[in-house]
Each structure stands twice: as structure tokens, then as C-alpha cells.
Design a protein around this motif. Sequence first.
Motif, PDB file in Angstrom:
ATOM      1  N   ILE A 206       0.836  -1.204   0.000  1.00 40.69           N
ATOM      2  CA  ILE A 206       0.000   0.000   0.000  1.00 40.69           C
ATOM      3  C   ILE A 206       0.872   1.256   0.000  1.00 40.69           C
ATOM      4  N   SER A 207       1.954   1.249   0.748  1.00 42.58           N
ATOM      5  CA  SER A 207       2.857   2.408   0.753  1.00 42.58           C
ATOM      6  C   SER A 207       3.441   2.649  -0.625  1.00 42.58           C
ATOM      7  N   ASN A 208       3.801   1.568  -1.329  1.00 41.40           N
ATOM      8  CA  ASN A 208       4.343   1.705  -2.677  1.00 41.40           C
ATOM      9  C   ASN A 208       3.309   2.316  -3.610  1.00 41.40           C
ATOM     10  N   PHE A 209       2.052   1.870  -3.516  1.00 38.70           N
ATOM     11  CA  PHE A 209       1.006   2.435  -4.369  1.00 38.70           C
ATOM     12  C   PHE A 209       0.814   3.922  -4.096  1.00 38.70           C
ATOM     13  N   LEU A 210       0.832   4.303  -2.822  1.00 44.57           N
ATOM     14  CA  LEU A 210       0.578   5.702  -2.462  1.00 44.57           C
ATOM     15  C   LEU A 210       1.784   6.597  -2.710  1.00 44.57           C
ATOM     16  N   GLN A 211       2.997   6.074  -2.511  1.00 46.07           N
ATOM     17  CA  GLN A 211       4.177   6.935  -2.507  1.00 46.07           C
ATOM     18  C   GLN A 211       5.281   6.511  -3.467  1.00 46.07           C
ATOM     19  N   VAL A 280       1.607  12.264  -1.260  1.00 47.95           N
ATOM     20  CA  VAL A 280       0.301  11.641  -1.417  1.00 47.95           C
ATOM     21  C   VAL A 280      -0.649  12.661  -2.028  1.00 47.95           C
ATOM     22  N   THR A 281      -1.173  12.351  -3.214  1.00 46.33           N
ATOM     23  CA  THR A 281      -2.045  13.282  -3.926  1.00 46.33           C
ATOM     24  C   THR A 281      -3.435  13.296  -3.292  1.00 46.33           C
ATOM     25  N   GLU A 282      -4.241  14.264  -3.729  1.00 44.22           N
ATOM     26  CA  GLU A 282      -5.608  14.357  -3.222  1.00 44.22           C
ATOM     27  C   GLU A 282      -6.402  13.099  -3.574  1.00 44.22           C
ATOM     28  N   PHE A 283      -6.201  12.595  -4.790  1.00 41.50           N
ATOM     29  CA  PHE A 283      -6.886  11.365  -5.194  1.00 41.50           C
ATOM     30  C   PHE A 283      -6.467  10.195  -4.320  1.00 41.50           C
ATOM     31  N   GLU A 284      -5.154  10.080  -4.075  1.00 43.94           N
ATOM     32  CA  GLU A 284      -4.656   8.976  -3.256  1.00 43.94           C
ATOM     33  C   GLU A 284      -5.172   9.070  -1.827  1.00 43.94           C
ATOM     34  N   TRP A 287      -8.721   7.957  -1.842  1.00 44.15           N
ATOM     35  CA  TRP A 287      -8.756   6.494  -2.015  1.00 44.15           C
ATOM     36  C   TRP A 287      -8.459   5.800  -0.694  1.00 44.15           C
ATOM     37  N   LEU A 288      -7.428   6.267   0.015  1.00 45.70           N
ATOM     38  CA  LEU A 288      -7.059   5.658   1.284  1.00 45.70           C
ATOM     39  C   LEU A 288      -8.173   5.821   2.311  1.00 45.70           C
TER      40      LEU A 288
END
Length: 314
Positions: A206-211, A280-284, A287-288
Motif C-alpha cells: 500500500i505504501s508503494n502504491f501511495l508513494q 500523497v495526492t488528493e486522489f490517493e 482512495w485511502l
Amino acid sequence: MTTHFTELAQRAAADGQVTSQEILALRRQGWGDGIITREEAEALFAVNNALDKRDEDWCDFFVEAIGEFVLNGTPPRLQCDSEEAKWLIAQVDHDGVVESFVELETIVRIIERAENVASALKDYVIAQIENEVLSGTGPTRHGGDLSATHISSAEVRILRRVIFASGGYGPAAVNRFEAEMLFRLKDATLAEENASEWEDLFLDGISNFLQGFAFKNAQLDHGRVLELQAFIADNKPNVGRFFRQMMHEAPNVANNIGKVFGKRDTGPSFAEQAAAGQEVTEFEQKWLDTMVESDGEIDELERRLIARVLKEST
């Protein structure tokens, strides 16, 4: 060579087992002309389906031979396009299930070795593992006292190898499909005795997907790979051709000499792209929030995830 190979494979599988001598004969026949053909690969799948027991020698040979056909049977090498992925899935999934662990390992090894692989192949493996976790049946399961919905060490290892593999779009980068799969597994197994490696996989994924980040052109399509390979293979010196190409690209050489030989604008550097991906973008963020709030509470793994993201963001 193919006819002899197929006949040998059929004889080897007749009694439901393959001896070391038969594997050696298959290896000599299969690699005698330097390649594994589709007919030979399909013969090996037929043998594998007929076996009562698959020992280490057979598994090693099967994984190697099928990988050789898929990745190097046709140019470009080390590529698995959508048609090859479709063929491979059809061979493994002919009766709706993955028959053996060696078939699963074959696909995983292809994904690991490939410079590029169709996303359908990674998605197929991930879907198989998710189904095995939730149903408790499949080639990664060998009985035991744990419930059907626990996550085993074998499943954690396969998931990590697949989602962080070099093949596919965004090599070593977790995509949204994979991240949401990790959340589904986490929600389904919160109360179970999962493998100790599972928590690290969830947090890393999850960290990889977000960052994390991936170069937009990290993977070339197969047509472009063939073009580049043909260009490299054509090593005959041709100064005239070089200057004709230069004039085509920059007709006014006097005014464009810097564009041809000077420093090019390469865009954001690696460090700049990595720094941007860390944010971390607004979309991310949305999503989280959606994933965490889906069950109405924040569990311990989600708390650790949020703390890690906040720490790495600052």
C-alpha cells in the motif's frame, strides 16, 4: 524433432510418472534444435496433467521449458505479449482451476524474468491467490489446522514476487488493482492466524502504491522493441544516412545544431520524480480514506499504515 518429442512425452506420461531418464531424454529432444515449440510446450502441459506425482526434477524442467517457449520462442526475447499470456492461461486454466503448484510457479517465474508481460497474466495469478486465501483450496494449500481464510507463507511469497516483479506496466510498482486486493485480503483475514510475513507485505504494497512512482515509458510495447533490436543489429556504417536523418530531424542545421548535438531537455530528473511520487495526492488520500472507512473502523494494520505514510511524507 517435435514429433519425436511429443511421442516421447506421451510414453513418459503413460504410467502417471516421469523418471529422471525420461526427463533427460525430453530435455535433449526439446533443446536439440535450440527452441521449444508450441506443440512441444502443449505436450508438456498434457504430461503434467497426467502425472500422479511431480518431483523436483520434473518441476524444474517444466518451469524452465515453458518459460523458454513463452519468453524466447518468438522475437522479441524476454517479452510475453497478450496472445502468449492468453495461451498460457488457457493451458493452466483449461478445467477452471490451477492443477498444480508447478503451473503457478511457472507463471510467476515468467513474470519475474520478463522485461515486459501482459497485465492479464499478473492479474490472473493475483486472482488465483485471492481465491485460494478465501476458499482455502488450491495448489498453495496442503491441509492443516488453520481456517480456510488465513494467508499462508507460500501465498505471501507469491504475491510479493508478482506485484513487485519487473515485468508489466510500472515495474516494481504496485497498481490500484493490486492495492485493493491487499485491502480485501486484509479485511477478510483480520481475525485469522496469518503468516508473519503478511503484515510487511500489506504495508509495503500500500505504501508503494501511495508513494512510489514509475517512469511513464518504463515498458516498451513489443513492436517498438523489435524496431530497436533491428536498428541495433544493423551495424553497417553509413555516414550519409546519418546526415540525411539529421537533416530530416533538423532541416536548418545552423540554427538547430544545439538541438542535434547539444544538451536535451530530459524533463524531471529521477530524484525529482521520486520526490513527487513521495507526495500523497488528493486522489490517493481520498482512495485511502475510502478503503480505511469501508468497514466503519480503523484496525491495527491500518493504524500502522497511516503512521508509516505520514512519516515517509514528512
